[in-house]
Scaffold this motif. Structure first.
Motif, PDB file in Angstrom:
ATOM      1  N   MET A  64      32.373 -12.609  54.830  1.00 15.49           N
ATOM      2  CA  MET A  64      31.596 -12.566  53.724  1.00 15.49           C
ATOM      3  C   MET A  64      31.781 -11.372  52.942  1.00 15.49           C
ATOM      4  N   PHE A  65      32.446 -11.094  51.878  1.00 16.97           N
ATOM      5  CA  PHE A  65      32.893  -9.878  51.213  1.00 16.97           C
ATOM      6  C   PHE A  65      31.541  -9.321  50.375  1.00 16.97           C
ATOM      7  N   GLN A  66      31.291  -8.071  50.148  1.00 15.21           N
ATOM      8  CA  GLN A  66      30.403  -7.737  49.776  1.00 15.21           C
ATOM      9  C   GLN A  66      30.879  -6.490  48.680  1.00 15.21           C
ATOM     10  N   PRO A  67      30.153  -5.909  47.864  1.00 15.45           N
ATOM     11  CA  PRO A  67      30.576  -4.868  46.874  1.00 15.45           C
ATOM     12  C   PRO A  67      31.342  -3.844  47.732  1.00 15.45           C
ATOM     13  N   LEU A  68      32.367  -3.232  47.579  1.00 14.42           N
ATOM     14  CA  LEU A  68      33.085  -2.129  48.003  1.00 14.42           C
ATOM     15  C   LEU A  68      32.287  -0.707  47.991  1.00 14.42           C
ATOM     16  N   HIS A  69      32.281  -0.031  48.952  1.00 13.13           N
ATOM     17  CA  HIS A  69      31.663   1.220  48.811  1.00 13.13           C
ATOM     18  C   HIS A  69      32.761   2.401  48.985  1.00 13.13           C
ATOM     19  N   ALA A  70      32.377   3.684  48.977  1.00 12.38           N
ATOM     20  CA  ALA A  70      33.121   4.685  49.153  1.00 12.38           C
ATOM     21  C   ALA A  70      34.208   4.749  50.095  1.00 12.38           C
ATOM     22  N   VAL A  71      33.766   4.281  51.444  1.00  9.69           N
ATOM     23  CA  VAL A  71      34.775   4.517  52.519  1.00  9.69           C
ATOM     24  C   VAL A  71      35.733   3.315  52.418  1.00  9.69           C
ATOM     25  N   HIS A  72      35.354   1.948  51.895  1.00 10.15           N
ATOM     26  CA  HIS A  72      36.238   0.927  51.637  1.00 10.15           C
ATOM     27  C   HIS A  72      37.463   1.460  50.738  1.00 10.15           C
ATOM     28  N   ARG A  73      36.833   1.927  49.314  1.00 14.31           N
ATOM     29  CA  ARG A  73      37.894   2.484  48.557  1.00 14.31           C
ATOM     30  C   ARG A  73      38.838   3.420  49.105  1.00 14.31           C
ATOM     31  N   LEU A  74      38.233   4.429  50.029  1.00 14.32           N
ATOM     32  CA  LEU A  74      39.282   5.222  50.375  1.00 14.32           C
ATOM     33  C   LEU A  74      40.071   4.639  51.808  1.00 14.32           C
ATOM     34  N   TYR A  75      39.668   3.813  52.321  1.00 19.55           N
ATOM     35  CA  TYR A  75      40.444   3.067  53.092  1.00 19.55           C
ATOM     36  C   TYR A  75      41.701   2.205  52.295  1.00 19.55           C
ATOM     37  N   GLN A  76      41.299   1.681  51.380  1.00 18.70           N
ATOM     38  CA  GLN A  76      42.266   1.014  50.591  1.00 18.70           C
ATOM     39  C   GLN A  76      43.406   1.892  49.978  1.00 18.70           C
ATOM     40  N   TYR A  77      43.012   3.200  49.692  1.00 16.86           N
ATOM     41  CA  TYR A  77      43.672   4.431  49.107  1.00 16.86           C
ATOM     42  C   TYR A  77      44.735   4.449  50.236  1.00 16.86           C
ATOM     43  N   ARG A  78      44.161   4.868  51.343  1.00 15.50           N
ATOM     44  CA  ARG A  78      44.795   5.488  52.565  1.00 15.50           C
ATOM     45  C   ARG A  78      45.972   4.462  52.963  1.00 15.50           C
ATOM     46  N   LYS A  79      45.660   3.224  53.048  1.00 13.50           N
ATOM     47  CA  LYS A  79      46.542   2.304  53.362  1.00 13.50           C
ATOM     48  C   LYS A  79      47.645   2.004  52.319  1.00 13.50           C
ATOM     49  N   ALA A  80      47.374   2.396  51.191  1.00 13.08           N
ATOM     50  CA  ALA A  80      48.306   2.003  50.015  1.00 13.08           C
ATOM     51  C   ALA A  80      49.417   3.240  50.075  1.00 13.08           C
ATOM     52  N   ILE A  81      49.052   4.511  50.709  1.00  7.84           N
ATOM     53  CA  ILE A  81      50.027   5.305  50.621  1.00  7.84           C
ATOM     54  C   ILE A  81      50.609   5.524  51.987  1.00  7.84           C
ATOM     55  N   SER A  82      50.427   4.762  52.846  1.00  3.47           N
ATOM     56  CA  SER A  82      50.745   4.586  54.144  1.00  3.47           C
ATOM     57  C   SER A  82      52.232   4.364  54.327  1.00  3.47           C
ATOM     58  N   THR A  83      53.240   4.933  55.091  1.00  2.08           N
ATOM     59  CA  THR A  83      54.621   4.618  54.916  1.00  2.08           C
ATOM     60  C   THR A  83      54.695   3.526  56.044  1.00  2.08           C
ATOM     61  N   LYS A  84      53.709   3.545  57.043  1.00  2.00           N
ATOM     62  CA  LYS A  84      54.116   2.440  58.144  1.00  2.00           C
ATOM     63  C   LYS A  84      52.454   1.714  58.714  1.00  2.00           C
ATOM     64  N   ALA A  85      52.692   0.647  59.143  1.00  2.00           N
ATOM     65  CA  ALA A  85      51.032   0.203  59.508  1.00  2.00           C
ATOM     66  C   ALA A  85      50.701   1.129  60.598  1.00  2.00           C
ATOM     67  N   TYR A  86      49.169   1.146  60.646  1.00  2.00           N
ATOM     68  CA  TYR A  86      48.746   1.957  61.688  1.00  2.00           C
ATOM     69  C   TYR A  86      47.944   1.065  62.757  1.00  2.00           C
ATOM     70  N   ASN A  87      48.665   1.503  63.930  1.00  2.00           N
ATOM     71  CA  ASN A  87      48.611   0.431  64.981  1.00  2.00           C
ATOM     72  C   ASN A  87      47.397   1.018  65.871  1.00  2.00           C
ATOM     73  N   ALA A  88      46.398   0.497  65.758  1.00  2.00           N
ATOM     74  CA  ALA A  88      45.242   1.229  66.517  1.00  2.00           C
ATOM     75  C   ALA A  88      45.155  -0.048  67.666  1.00  2.00           C
ATOM     76  N   ARG A  89      44.228   0.553  68.587  1.00  4.42           N
ATOM     77  CA  ARG A  89      44.062  -0.426  69.805  1.00  4.42           C
ATOM     78  C   ARG A  89      43.409  -1.849  69.201  1.00  4.42           C
ATOM     79  N   GLY A  90      44.169  -2.838  69.802  1.00  2.00           N
ATOM     80  CA  GLY A  90      43.844  -4.278  69.294  1.00  2.00           C
ATOM     81  C   GLY A  90      44.370  -4.429  68.014  1.00  2.00           C
TER      82      GLY A  90
END
Length: 261
Positions: A1-27
């Motif tokens: 269920m999506f809700q309105p985006l907040h500051a960290v959500h927007r920063l997450y989208q920005y950081r993903k957009a400028i990434s040159t490769k996928a962030y491979n976290a655990r899981g």
């Protein structure tokens, strides 16, 4: 269920957009909700609710911290509507962030252990200490909005950010005692006073007199940790506290916070 985006959500989208490769976290193979970053089957977005608060937070996040599913800084923005978030840069600080820190309508406090205070940087343990300090320096202060500044990253990254951010060194440093022991089971610090970002934010809310909001954030943090542990569990989840109990605990804490207003 999506809700309105907040500051960290927007920063997450920005950081993903400028990434040159996928962030491979655990899981990395887990299908995650794009907002809470928990496994889709464990998503908590449907129960997320904003709190009524006069407190504001500024999260200064280390480069890829916002991409980490284990990051607890986003939990602050989940509940605190006036949360600001920026990526830290050693070379050029974000102009909007600097403007916020200089805004005369705000009194900013950097939350960090006292042993790292810079020379002549004021150190306080409560906001009443700050009132006395500011009145002694400049005379009676007009009522200002409280802005808690938090450095969001690993402990080593946070120290690096603090030491290399001169715009923070003149601000009062709010320091909590080491008796507050971390119970952050996802990324516990090497020392007991190294709390998760959301845990520290809850302490800050309590210091600012918002005890019910602090309890609600703590309950939200507990739900997040439990949901993450369920997602990581390679064995039977019977040994873990049922998530329904954690959700109910958050709902109860939230309702108490609402009634106290």
């Amino acid at each position: 269920m999506f809700q309105p985006l907040h500051a960290v959500h927007r920063l997450y989208q920005y950081r993903k957009a400028i990434s040159t490769k996928a962030y491979n976290a655990r899981g990395k193979n887990v299908v995650r909700c794009p907002q809470c970053l928990l496994a889709e089957s464990l998503c908590t977005c449907a129960v997320r609710k904003p709190l009524a608060t006069q407190t504001q937070f500024l999260l200064i996040m280390y480069d890829d911290e916002v991409l980490k599913p284990s990051n607890s800084g986003r939990l602050i923005a989940d509940l605190i509507p006036n949360t600001h978030a920026y990526i830290w840069s050693r070379i050029q600080a974000n102009r909007a962030m600097l403007a916020l820190l200089k805004d005369p309508n705000y009194q900013a406090y950097v939350i960090f252990p006292s042993q790292y205070a810079m020379k002549n940087q004021p150190v306080i343990n409560s906001l009443s200490d700050s009132v006395s300090l500011l009145e002694n320096k400049t005379g009676l202060q007009k009522q200002k909005k409280t802005l808690f500044v938090m450095l969001d990253g690993s402990w080593r990254e946070a120290i690096k950010m603090f030491r290399n951010s001169p715009y923070l060194h003149h601000l009062p440093l709010l320091s909590f005692s080491a008796e507050h022991t971390a119970h952050y089971a996802l990324r516990k610090g090497s020392r007991d006073f190294q709390l998760g970002t959301a845990e520290v934010a809850a302490l800050a809310l309590a210091v600012n007199g918002e005890h019910d909001n602090a309890n609600a954030l703590t309950a939200w943090f507990d739900l997040f940790v439990s949901s993450s542990l369920y997602g990581r569990s390679q064995q039977s989840s019977q040994t873990l506290v049922p998530l329904s109990i954690k959700r109910d605990a958050f709902e109860q804490a939230y309702q108490l916070a609402v009634k106290s207003k």
